[in-house]
Design a protein around this motif. Structure first.
Motif, PDB file in Angstrom:
ATOM      1  N   TYR A 168      23.994-112.445 -83.253  1.00  0.00           N
ATOM      2  CA  TYR A 168      24.937-113.276 -82.498  1.00  0.00           C
ATOM      3  C   TYR A 168      25.016-112.883 -81.023  1.00  0.00           C
ATOM      4  O   TYR A 168      25.835-113.442 -80.286  1.00  0.00           O
ATOM      5  CB  TYR A 168      26.323-113.192 -83.137  1.00  0.00           C
ATOM      6  N   ASN A 169      24.182-111.929 -80.609  1.00  0.00           N
ATOM      7  CA  ASN A 169      24.156-111.482 -79.226  1.00  0.00           C
ATOM      8  C   ASN A 169      25.551-111.044 -78.763  1.00  0.00           C
ATOM      9  O   ASN A 169      26.082-111.507 -77.744  1.00  0.00           O
ATOM     10  CB  ASN A 169      23.621-112.583 -78.299  1.00  0.00           C
ATOM     11  N   VAL A 170      26.146-110.138 -79.528  1.00  0.00           N
ATOM     12  CA  VAL A 170      27.500-109.645 -79.234  1.00  0.00           C
ATOM     13  C   VAL A 170      27.493-108.117 -79.243  1.00  0.00           C
ATOM     14  O   VAL A 170      26.528-107.486 -79.674  1.00  0.00           O
ATOM     15  CB  VAL A 170      28.521-110.150 -80.268  1.00  0.00           C
ATOM     16  N   GLN A 171      28.592-107.555 -78.765  1.00  0.00           N
ATOM     17  CA  GLN A 171      28.805-106.115 -78.823  1.00  0.00           C
ATOM     18  C   GLN A 171      30.038-105.841 -79.680  1.00  0.00           C
ATOM     19  O   GLN A 171      31.086-106.455 -79.477  1.00  0.00           O
ATOM     20  CB  GLN A 171      29.017-105.534 -77.419  1.00  0.00           C
ATOM     21  N   ILE A 172      29.897-104.938 -80.647  1.00  0.00           N
ATOM     22  CA  ILE A 172      31.020-104.582 -81.512  1.00  0.00           C
ATOM     23  C   ILE A 172      31.233-103.074 -81.491  1.00  0.00           C
ATOM     24  O   ILE A 172      32.275-102.588 -81.072  1.00  0.00           O
ATOM     25  CB  ILE A 172      30.776-105.065 -82.960  1.00  0.00           C
ATOM     26  N   GLY A 173      30.226-102.333 -81.937  1.00  0.00           N
ATOM     27  CA  GLY A 173      30.316-100.882 -81.915  1.00  0.00           C
ATOM     28  C   GLY A 173      31.174-100.334 -83.042  1.00  0.00           C
ATOM     29  O   GLY A 173      31.685-101.062 -83.895  1.00  0.00           O
ATOM     30  N   SER A 174      31.332 -99.012 -83.042  1.00  0.00           N
ATOM     31  CA  SER A 174      32.137 -98.332 -84.048  1.00  0.00           C
ATOM     32  C   SER A 174      32.932 -97.225 -83.376  1.00  0.00           C
ATOM     33  O   SER A 174      32.668 -96.879 -82.216  1.00  0.00           O
ATOM     34  CB  SER A 174      31.252 -97.741 -85.149  1.00  0.00           C
ATOM     35  N   SER A 175      33.889 -96.651 -84.107  1.00  0.00           N
ATOM     36  CA  SER A 175      34.745 -95.641 -83.504  1.00  0.00           C
ATOM     37  C   SER A 175      35.305 -94.706 -84.567  1.00  0.00           C
ATOM     38  O   SER A 175      35.547 -95.118 -85.702  1.00  0.00           O
ATOM     39  CB  SER A 175      35.896 -96.301 -82.740  1.00  0.00           C
ATOM     40  N   TYR A 176      35.488 -93.443 -84.175  1.00  0.00           N
ATOM     41  CA  TYR A 176      36.170 -92.474 -85.028  1.00  0.00           C
ATOM     42  C   TYR A 176      37.651 -92.429 -84.701  1.00  0.00           C
ATOM     43  O   TYR A 176      38.415 -91.723 -85.356  1.00  0.00           O
ATOM     44  CB  TYR A 176      35.557 -91.081 -84.841  1.00  0.00           C
ATOM     45  N   ASN A 177      38.063 -93.183 -83.692  1.00  0.00           N
ATOM     46  CA  ASN A 177      39.464 -93.251 -83.283  1.00  0.00           C
ATOM     47  C   ASN A 177      40.236 -94.131 -84.240  1.00  0.00           C
ATOM     48  O   ASN A 177      39.728 -95.158 -84.705  1.00  0.00           O
ATOM     49  CB  ASN A 177      39.561 -93.801 -81.859  1.00  0.00           C
ATOM     50  N   ILE A 178      41.464 -93.759 -84.533  1.00  0.00           N
ATOM     51  CA  ILE A 178      42.281 -94.547 -85.453  1.00  0.00           C
ATOM     52  C   ILE A 178      42.535 -95.946 -84.928  1.00  0.00           C
ATOM     53  O   ILE A 178      42.810 -96.881 -85.692  1.00  0.00           O
ATOM     54  CB  ILE A 178      43.619 -93.820 -85.726  1.00  0.00           C
ATOM     55  N   LEU A 179      42.443 -96.122 -83.618  1.00  0.00           N
ATOM     56  CA  LEU A 179      42.655 -97.443 -83.027  1.00  0.00           C
ATOM     57  C   LEU A 179      41.423 -98.329 -83.150  1.00  0.00           C
ATOM     58  O   LEU A 179      41.494 -99.529 -82.901  1.00  0.00           O
ATOM     59  CB  LEU A 179      43.042 -97.299 -81.553  1.00  0.00           C
ATOM     60  N   GLY A 180      40.299 -97.745 -83.532  1.00  0.00           N
ATOM     61  CA  GLY A 180      39.088 -98.520 -83.703  1.00  0.00           C
ATOM     62  C   GLY A 180      38.403 -98.805 -82.388  1.00  0.00           C
ATOM     63  O   GLY A 180      38.895 -98.435 -81.312  1.00  0.00           O
ATOM     64  N   PRO A 181      37.247 -99.486 -82.419  1.00  0.00           N
ATOM     65  CA  PRO A 181      36.515 -99.792 -81.184  1.00  0.00           C
ATOM     66  C   PRO A 181      37.212-100.879 -80.379  1.00  0.00           C
ATOM     67  O   PRO A 181      37.976-101.690 -80.920  1.00  0.00           O
ATOM     68  CB  PRO A 181      35.160-100.280 -81.702  1.00  0.00           C
ATOM     69  N   GLU A 182      36.944-100.886 -79.093  1.00  0.00           N
ATOM     70  CA  GLU A 182      37.493-101.929 -78.228  1.00  0.00           C
ATOM     71  C   GLU A 182      36.521-103.107 -78.239  1.00  0.00           C
ATOM     72  O   GLU A 182      35.417-103.020 -77.714  1.00  0.00           O
ATOM     73  CB  GLU A 182      37.683-101.395 -76.806  1.00  0.00           C
ATOM     74  N   ILE A 183      36.942-104.199 -78.842  1.00  0.00           N
ATOM     75  CA  ILE A 183      36.071-105.361 -78.994  1.00  0.00           C
ATOM     76  C   ILE A 183      36.119-106.213 -77.727  1.00  0.00           C
ATOM     77  O   ILE A 183      37.201-106.659 -77.316  1.00  0.00           O
ATOM     78  CB  ILE A 183      36.487-106.213 -80.205  1.00  0.00           C
ATOM     79  N   PRO A 184      34.982-106.478 -77.101  1.00  0.00           N
ATOM     80  CA  PRO A 184      34.969-107.308 -75.891  1.00  0.00           C
ATOM     81  C   PRO A 184      35.465-108.730 -76.185  1.00  0.00           C
ATOM     82  O   PRO A 184      35.226-109.272 -77.270  1.00  0.00           O
ATOM     83  CB  PRO A 184      33.493-107.319 -75.476  1.00  0.00           C
ATOM     84  N   ALA A 185      36.118-109.319 -75.207  1.00  0.00           N
ATOM     85  CA  ALA A 185      36.613-110.691 -75.362  1.00  0.00           C
ATOM     86  C   ALA A 185      35.469-111.665 -75.598  1.00  0.00           C
ATOM     87  O   ALA A 185      35.616-112.654 -76.331  1.00  0.00           O
ATOM     88  CB  ALA A 185      37.416-111.095 -74.120  1.00  0.00           C
TER      89      ALA A 185
END
Length: 289
Positions: A168-185
């Protein structure tokens, strides 16, 4: 992919008999069910012998029980947009034995939801509800301990995450932070446009799948046929499978949960496909009365 999960399953021993239709409400985690609508999820004695389908006005299809037209819990005439979905629903009714287990009839339940729309939501409200799972997606939240689980998550979740980012040509990523990754608009906007391409019925099924897997990533990978139902369910239960391998399973309970989740997820994915289907079934599976 999934080799390590398969090894986990093998270490658990042979699986019990598949509980294809279990006693849990298939809509228990589906947010759009109202109390009044869910009250129809009960059991009663079978009151019909023959099941058939017929084309109604406007090209829609009906399901008949001994020539009586099926209706929804809300009292509306039960009609579906194409013959393929009508056959699938009729097969559910035909498979019932002495007692009708409404809670095992996943496709019928999803059709009822689409027809009655008990909480009166439109497509945009359904899309917004589905997209909320992007911010809390199962495959995006990682655990930094123990190392074996960290490695398992990396090996099994990263490939599907990379696939959907490329697809889908998007950026999602992953995170070890409890808040999770910052998803781009821009990612949310892309997924919104994609979900908007589905019709209301298909969105009903897709939202159901997303709530089962707690993951937009896994759900879209499943609908796009990048993952099988078994793979998607196992990936959604990755940490639980790891804990089972480490501590053992509760007698029959874990298998029950696994197969029930598979049944609901498979039904939701099938519903998405069938509700998008425009062709007719040339040879009916049900015998007309």
């Amino acid at each position: 992919m999934l080799r390590s999960i398969v090894r986990l399953q093998c270490q658990l021993g042979s699986s019990r008999a598949l509980l294809k239709y279990c006693s849990r409400d298939p809509a228990s985690n589906f947010s759009i069910q109202s109390n009044a609508y869910s009250s129809a999820m009960t059991e009663r004695r079978k009151f019909y012998k023959d099941v058939s389908i017929a084309q109604g006005e406007g090209g829609v299809y009906e399901v008949h029980l001994d020539r009586r037209k099926l209706k929804t819990p809300g009292g509306k005439l039960f009609t579906v947009p194409n013959e393929a979905l009508a056959v699938a629903v009729a097969t559910e009714w035909d498979a019932q034995e002495e007692t009708l287990k409404y809670y095992s009839m996943h496709l019928t339940t999803l059709c009822n939801t689409a027809i009655d729309n008990p909480t009166h939501r439109d497509k945009q409200q359904m899309i917004t509800a589905s997209l909320k799972f992007v911010e809390t997606d199962t495959v995006c939240y990682r655990i930094d301990d123990p190392p074996a689980l960290v490695e398992l998550q990396k090996n099994e979740w990263d490939p599907v995450l990379h696939w959907i980012e490329n697809r889908y040509n998007v950026q999602i990523g992953s995170s070890y932070n409890i808040l999770g990754p910052e998803i781009p608009a821009a990612t949310i906007d892309t997924f919104r446009q994609h979900l908007n391409s589905y019709n209301f019925w298909s969105l009903t099924g897709l939202e159901f799948v997303i709530t089962q897997l707690k993951s937009v990533v896994l759900s879209l990978a499943l609908i796009d046929r990048h993952l099988t139902v078994e793979e998607a369910v196992l990936l959604s239960r990755l940490e639980e499978e790891y804990q089972i391998e480490r501590w053992g399973s509760v007698e029959w309970c874990h298998d029950y949960d696994m197969y029930e989740l598979r049944a609901r997820t498979a039904a939701g994915a099938l519903f998405v496909q069938l509700s998008s289907e425009m062709s007719s079934v040339k040879r009916k599976l049900m015998q007309d009365c």
